[in-house]
Scaffold this motif. Sequence first.
Motif, mmCIF file in Angstrom:
data_model
loop_
_atom_site.group_PDB
_atom_site.id
_atom_site.type_symbol
_atom_site.label_atom_id
_atom_site.label_comp_id
_atom_site.label_asym_id
_atom_site.label_seq_id
_atom_site.Cartn_x
_atom_site.Cartn_y
_atom_site.Cartn_z
ATOM 1 N N LEU A 170 -8.733 1.154 0.790
ATOM 2 C CA LEU A 170 -8.073 2.463 0.817
ATOM 3 C C LEU A 170 -8.744 3.509 1.705
ATOM 4 C CD1 LEU A 170 -7.015 2.920 -2.911
ATOM 5 C CD2 LEU A 170 -5.544 2.418 -0.955
ATOM 6 N N LEU A 195 0.815 -1.215 0.000
ATOM 7 C CA LEU A 195 0.000 0.000 0.000
ATOM 8 C C LEU A 195 0.849 1.264 0.000
ATOM 9 C CD1 LEU A 195 -2.797 1.416 0.315
ATOM 10 C CD2 LEU A 195 -2.454 1.218 2.791
ATOM 11 N N SER A 213 -6.073 -1.941 3.830
ATOM 12 C CA SER A 213 -5.214 -2.429 2.754
ATOM 13 C C SER A 213 -5.599 -1.718 1.459
ATOM 14 C CB SER A 213 -5.400 -3.935 2.593
ATOM 15 O OG SER A 213 -6.695 -4.205 2.077
ATOM 16 N N GLU A 214 -4.964 -2.104 0.369
ATOM 17 C CA GLU A 214 -5.277 -1.517 -0.935
ATOM 18 C C GLU A 214 -6.707 -1.809 -1.375
ATOM 19 O OE1 GLU A 214 -1.617 -1.234 -3.837
ATOM 20 O OE2 GLU A 214 -1.713 -3.237 -2.931
#
Length: 111
Positions: A85, A12, A81-82
Amino acid sequence: STVWPHADMVSLLGEEEVESFNKKRIKHLIKINAIWPCGTKPKSGFWKGGDWGVERRIAPKDFSWSMQYSIYGDKVAFMSSEDELFGFVVASSEFASLMRTQFKALWKISK
């Protein structure tokens, strides 16, 4: 104290940002107790700037997560996490105390 899924956070934030954080942390003599999810392998020296003041433990089997939280003073910072976001900080001594108690319980059963 931090619950830190290392691979997710490096993905990330990027290695450069994680390294920058580490340098600032060392400069300000901030120590970290980090719990990594089950299935990760902590290794000494993953930061180029060194592992000064870092103690890592691995959570018990079946404990896994992809977001991070850090407890500092009367604040708790969360970062997803990605996948989602988002991030936020809760400024509350009562909430920080609750999260610190939960962290200590997980720390005790982590290796």
